[in-house]
Scaffold this motif. Structure first.
Motif: not given
Length: 93
Positions: A1-5, A10-12, A15-19
């Motif tokens: 469902m989520l791409d590897g990249g 976030h509202i802050t 940018v948070q990576p998937k893992a």
């Protein structure tokens, strides 16, 4: 469902990576109790789509429980007949 990249902004602005995001979810840093959709639109063209939704998320984030009124934008791509989420951006506007 989520791409590897996949990334979540976030509202802050972080940018948070998937893992990292999934690890924080598993550790209980982000606990979503309920999500109520207020308005959702989807625009698709070819193998790309964008979902924009206004939602209210009942969540506990780093121990702070609140209703978070968010605008969530998610970009998707279709490859081999399967849609995956590339990125999500949450804002309070």
């Amino acid at each position: 469902m989520l791409d590897g990249g996949f990334t979540l902004t976030h509202i802050t602005g972080y940018v948070q990576p998937k893992a990292e995001w999934l690890a924080r979810m598993r550790a209980g840093r982000f606990v979503h109790h309920a999500i109520v959709e207020k308005d959702v639109t989807v625009e698709a063209e070819g193998d790309a789509a964008r979902l924009v939704g206004r939602i209210v998320t009942d969540a506990t984030v780093y121990g702070a429980h609140a209703d978070w009124r968010l605008r969530l934008t998610m970009d998707y791509a279709c490859e081999g007949g399967a849609w995956t989420a590339l990125r999500a951006v949450a804002t309070t506007r």
